[in-house]
Design a protein around this motif. Structure first.
Motif, PDB file in Angstrom:
ATOM      1  N   ILE A 279       0.836  -1.204   0.000  1.00 36.52           N
ATOM      2  CA  ILE A 279       0.000   0.000   0.000  1.00 36.52           C
ATOM      3  C   ILE A 279       0.866   1.248   0.000  1.00 36.52           C
ATOM      4  CG2 ILE A 279      -1.630   1.352   1.388  1.00 36.52           C
ATOM      5  CD1 ILE A 279      -2.926  -1.354   2.175  1.00 36.52           C
ATOM      6  N   PHE A 280       1.901   1.283   0.831  1.00 35.99           N
ATOM      7  CA  PHE A 280       2.793   2.439   0.859  1.00 35.99           C
ATOM      8  C   PHE A 280       3.540   2.605  -0.452  1.00 35.99           C
ATOM      9  CE2 PHE A 280       2.756   2.166   5.656  1.00 35.99           C
ATOM     10  CZ  PHE A 280       2.040   3.337   5.819  1.00 35.99           C
ATOM     11  N   PHE A 281       3.932   1.492  -1.059  1.00 42.19           N
ATOM     12  CA  PHE A 281       4.612   1.559  -2.350  1.00 42.19           C
ATOM     13  C   PHE A 281       3.678   2.147  -3.394  1.00 42.19           C
ATOM     14  CE2 PHE A 281       5.636  -0.359  -6.475  1.00 42.19           C
ATOM     15  CZ  PHE A 281       6.921   0.136  -6.630  1.00 42.19           C
ATOM     16  N   PHE A 282       2.424   1.692  -3.411  1.00 37.23           N
ATOM     17  CA  PHE A 282       1.441   2.209  -4.358  1.00 37.23           C
ATOM     18  C   PHE A 282       1.166   3.678  -4.097  1.00 37.23           C
ATOM     19  CE2 PHE A 282      -2.975   3.084  -5.572  1.00 37.23           C
ATOM     20  CZ  PHE A 282      -2.869   2.847  -6.924  1.00 37.23           C
ATOM     21  N   GLN A 283       1.014   4.063  -2.846  1.00 42.23           N
ATOM     22  CA  GLN A 283       0.781   5.459  -2.500  1.00 42.23           C
ATOM     23  C   GLN A 283       1.924   6.333  -2.976  1.00 42.23           C
ATOM     24  OE1 GLN A 283      -2.539   5.939  -1.913  1.00 42.23           O
ATOM     25  NE2 GLN A 283      -1.833   7.492  -0.534  1.00 42.23           N
ATOM     26  N   SER A 284       3.131   5.839  -2.824  1.00 40.53           N
ATOM     27  CA  SER A 284       4.291   6.603  -3.247  1.00 40.53           C
ATOM     28  C   SER A 284       4.223   6.875  -4.754  1.00 40.53           C
ATOM     29  CB  SER A 284       5.567   5.843  -2.886  1.00 40.53           C
ATOM     30  OG  SER A 284       6.682   6.525  -3.384  1.00 40.53           O
ATOM     31  N   ASP A 285       3.869   5.863  -5.538  1.00 37.08           N
ATOM     32  CA  ASP A 285       3.730   6.052  -6.978  1.00 37.08           C
ATOM     33  C   ASP A 285       2.642   7.066  -7.288  1.00 37.08           C
ATOM     34  OD1 ASP A 285       5.746   4.300  -7.564  1.00 37.08           O
ATOM     35  OD2 ASP A 285       4.430   2.648  -8.168  1.00 37.08           O
ATOM     36  N   LEU A 286       1.538   6.970  -6.575  1.00 36.06           N
ATOM     37  CA  LEU A 286       0.435   7.892  -6.798  1.00 36.06           C
ATOM     38  C   LEU A 286       0.842   9.316  -6.422  1.00 36.06           C
ATOM     39  CD1 LEU A 286      -2.437   8.295  -7.737  1.00 36.06           C
ATOM     40  CD2 LEU A 286      -3.216   7.634  -5.455  1.00 36.06           C
ATOM     41  N   GLU A 287       1.541   9.462  -5.325  1.00 38.48           N
ATOM     42  CA  GLU A 287       2.005  10.790  -4.920  1.00 38.48           C
ATOM     43  C   GLU A 287       2.984  11.360  -5.952  1.00 38.48           C
ATOM     44  OE1 GLU A 287       0.900  12.786  -2.511  1.00 38.48           O
ATOM     45  OE2 GLU A 287      -0.565  11.217  -2.112  1.00 38.48           O
ATOM     46  N   ASN A 288       3.843  10.520  -6.487  1.00 39.84           N
ATOM     47  CA  ASN A 288       4.768  10.966  -7.530  1.00 39.84           C
ATOM     48  C   ASN A 288       4.007  11.412  -8.774  1.00 39.84           C
ATOM     49  OD1 ASN A 288       7.064  10.494  -5.996  1.00 39.84           O
ATOM     50  ND2 ASN A 288       7.379   8.446  -6.815  1.00 39.84           N
ATOM     51  N   LEU A 289       2.987  10.644  -9.155  1.00 42.53           N
ATOM     52  CA  LEU A 289       2.162  11.026 -10.308  1.00 42.53           C
ATOM     53  C   LEU A 289       1.483  12.367 -10.073  1.00 42.53           C
ATOM     54  CD1 LEU A 289       0.273   7.852 -11.605  1.00 42.53           C
ATOM     55  CD2 LEU A 289       1.727   9.389 -12.914  1.00 42.53           C
ATOM     56  N   ARG A 290       0.897  12.525  -8.903  1.00 39.99           N
ATOM     57  CA  ARG A 290       0.213  13.783  -8.580  1.00 39.99           C
ATOM     58  C   ARG A 290       1.174  14.966  -8.631  1.00 39.99           C
ATOM     59  NH1 ARG A 290      -2.945  11.334  -3.403  1.00 39.99           N
ATOM     60  NH2 ARG A 290      -4.793  10.582  -4.498  1.00 39.99           N
ATOM     61  N   SER A 291       2.316  14.794  -8.024  1.00 40.50           N
ATOM     62  CA  SER A 291       3.304  15.864  -7.985  1.00 40.50           C
ATOM     63  C   SER A 291       3.794  16.222  -9.383  1.00 40.50           C
ATOM     64  CB  SER A 291       4.473  15.433  -7.101  1.00 40.50           C
ATOM     65  OG  SER A 291       5.478  16.398  -7.113  1.00 40.50           O
ATOM     66  N   SER A 292       4.096  15.214 -10.167  1.00 43.12           N
ATOM     67  CA  SER A 292       4.573  15.443 -11.532  1.00 43.12           C
ATOM     68  C   SER A 292       3.485  16.079 -12.391  1.00 43.12           C
ATOM     69  CB  SER A 292       5.038  14.120 -12.138  1.00 43.12           C
ATOM     70  OG  SER A 292       5.573  14.317 -13.417  1.00 43.12           O
ATOM     71  N   TYR A 293       2.248  15.636 -12.209  1.00 40.58           N
ATOM     72  CA  TYR A 293       1.124  16.178 -12.980  1.00 40.58           C
ATOM     73  C   TYR A 293       0.912  17.662 -12.655  1.00 40.58           C
ATOM     74  CZ  TYR A 293      -3.492  16.673 -15.057  1.00 40.58           C
ATOM     75  OH  TYR A 293      -4.555  17.095 -15.814  1.00 40.58           O
ATOM     76  N   ALA A 294       1.032  18.001 -11.388  1.00 38.93           N
ATOM     77  CA  ALA A 294       0.837  19.390 -10.965  1.00 38.93           C
ATOM     78  C   ALA A 294       1.854  20.332 -11.607  1.00 38.93           C
ATOM     79  CB  ALA A 294       0.903  19.498  -9.443  1.00 38.93           C
ATOM     80  N   LYS A 295       3.045  19.819 -11.927  1.00 39.74           N
ATOM     81  CA  LYS A 295       4.106  20.635 -12.517  1.00 39.74           C
ATOM     82  C   LYS A 295       4.168  20.526 -14.046  1.00 39.74           C
ATOM     83  CE  LYS A 295       6.972  19.559  -8.532  1.00 39.74           C
ATOM     84  NZ  LYS A 295       8.102  18.717  -8.119  1.00 39.74           N
ATOM     85  N   ALA A 296       3.406  19.622 -14.617  1.00 31.97           N
ATOM     86  CA  ALA A 296       3.553  19.281 -16.038  1.00 31.97           C
ATOM     87  C   ALA A 296       3.353  20.456 -16.995  1.00 31.97           C
ATOM     88  CB  ALA A 296       2.600  18.146 -16.405  1.00 31.97           C
ATOM     89  N   ASN A 297       2.473  21.372 -16.684  1.00 36.60           N
ATOM     90  CA  ASN A 297       2.207  22.487 -17.600  1.00 36.60           C
ATOM     91  C   ASN A 297       3.192  23.642 -17.460  1.00 36.60           C
ATOM     92  OD1 ASN A 297       0.177  21.736 -19.357  1.00 36.60           O
ATOM     93  ND2 ASN A 297      -1.423  22.129 -17.840  1.00 36.60           N
ATOM     94  N   GLN A 298       4.127  23.542 -16.544  1.00 34.34           N
ATOM     95  CA  GLN A 298       5.079  24.629 -16.334  1.00 34.34           C
ATOM     96  C   GLN A 298       6.146  24.698 -17.421  1.00 34.34           C
ATOM     97  OE1 GLN A 298       6.509  23.892 -12.381  1.00 34.34           O
ATOM     98  NE2 GLN A 298       4.644  24.653 -11.412  1.00 34.34           N
ATOM     99  N   SER A 299       6.461  23.571 -18.043  1.00 27.69           N
ATOM    100  CA  SER A 299       7.464  23.553 -19.109  1.00 27.69           C
ATOM    101  C   SER A 299       7.336  22.266 -19.913  1.00 27.69           C
ATOM    102  CB  SER A 299       8.876  23.645 -18.531  1.00 27.69           C
ATOM    103  OG  SER A 299       9.219  22.437 -17.876  1.00 27.69           O
ATOM    104  N   ASN A 300       7.909  22.264 -21.101  1.00 21.64           N
ATOM    105  CA  ASN A 300       7.900  21.052 -21.917  1.00 21.64           C
ATOM    106  C   ASN A 300       8.693  19.930 -21.242  1.00 21.64           C
ATOM    107  OD1 ASN A 300       6.268  22.182 -23.850  1.00 21.64           O
ATOM    108  ND2 ASN A 300       7.888  22.519 -25.339  1.00 21.64           N
ATOM    109  N   ALA A 301       9.767  20.289 -20.563  1.00 19.14           N
ATOM    110  CA  ALA A 301      10.561  19.277 -19.857  1.00 19.14           C
ATOM    111  C   ALA A 301       9.722  18.610 -18.757  1.00 19.14           C
ATOM    112  CB  ALA A 301      11.812  19.904 -19.257  1.00 19.14           C
ATOM    113  N   ASN A 302       8.949  19.397 -18.030  1.00 15.55           N
ATOM    114  CA  ASN A 302       8.073  18.839 -16.996  1.00 15.55           C
ATOM    115  C   ASN A 302       6.976  17.976 -17.615  1.00 15.55           C
ATOM    116  OD1 ASN A 302       9.580  20.199 -15.122  1.00 15.55           O
ATOM    117  ND2 ASN A 302       7.960  21.600 -14.498  1.00 15.55           N
ATOM    118  N   THR A 303       6.455  18.418 -18.771  1.00 16.83           N
ATOM    119  CA  THR A 303       5.436  17.639 -19.470  1.00 16.83           C
ATOM    120  C   THR A 303       6.017  16.284 -19.867  1.00 16.83           C
ATOM    121  OG1 THR A 303       4.393  19.641 -20.319  1.00 16.83           O
ATOM    122  CG2 THR A 303       3.858  17.587 -21.439  1.00 16.83           C
ATOM    123  N   GLU A 304       7.206  16.298 -20.432  1.00 23.73           N
ATOM    124  CA  GLU A 304       7.842  15.050 -20.851  1.00 23.73           C
ATOM    125  C   GLU A 304       8.156  14.154 -19.650  1.00 23.73           C
ATOM    126  OE1 GLU A 304      11.133  16.337 -23.259  1.00 23.73           O
ATOM    127  OE2 GLU A 304       9.810  16.887 -24.922  1.00 23.73           O
TER     128      GLU A 304
END
Length: 158
Positions: A12-37
């Protein structure tokens, strides 16, 4: 028995960590093309097939059209169709609604994928108080920077 419970907790913690990483990366994705990639790459690496992970994968496919020169229309259509299907199967999932709202808010108007913005914003406002602390924080951060929310609506999300 303790070993079994420990393994489940670790999973569960491993899965949560992946989900938190996805959320964090998604929140920054529109800031630059590098973040989007970076977000696209992270989403593609995810092996989970749950609705939320699938929602982020669909958003990544739509966002890929921003950083590629080929098949832009097909990427948007495929990602949008997938996201709509996931939401249709999980209509009460606030995180999926947030993903769709943010995609529709940031996609060019000419694409025409903007029909659910008011519905999703209303859903977020009406269901915010029912969420756990992590989701409340995520929704609040989104609402505070969103172009769709008015100051009055932001005030309702505490």
């Amino acid at each position: 028995m303790k070993l079994f419970l420990s393994l489940i907790t670790a999973f569960i913690f491993f899965f949560q960590s992946d989900l938190e990483n996805l959320r964090s990366s998604y929140a920054k994705a529109n800031q630059s093309n590098a973040n989007t990639e970076a977000f696209i790459h992270l989403a593609e690496k995810q092996s989970g097939s749950d609705a939320i992970t699938s929602g982020y994968k669909a958003a990544a496919k739509i966002m890929e059209a921003k950083v590629t020169k080929n098949n832009r229309k097909a990427l948007v259509k495929s990602g949008a169709t997938s996201l709509e299907s996931i939401i249709k199967s999980n209509p009460n999932n606030i995180e999926l609604r947030l993903i769709r709202l943010s995609v529709q808010e940031n996609i060019p108007k000419i694409v025409g994928y903007r029909s659910s913005m008011k519905e999703d914003k209303t859903f977020l406002i009406n269901n915010y108080s029912k969420q756990n602390a992590t989701l409340k924080s995520y929704v609040k951060k989104f609402a505070m920077q969103s172009k769709s929310f008015t100051d009055t609506e932001r005030a309702t999300i505490k």
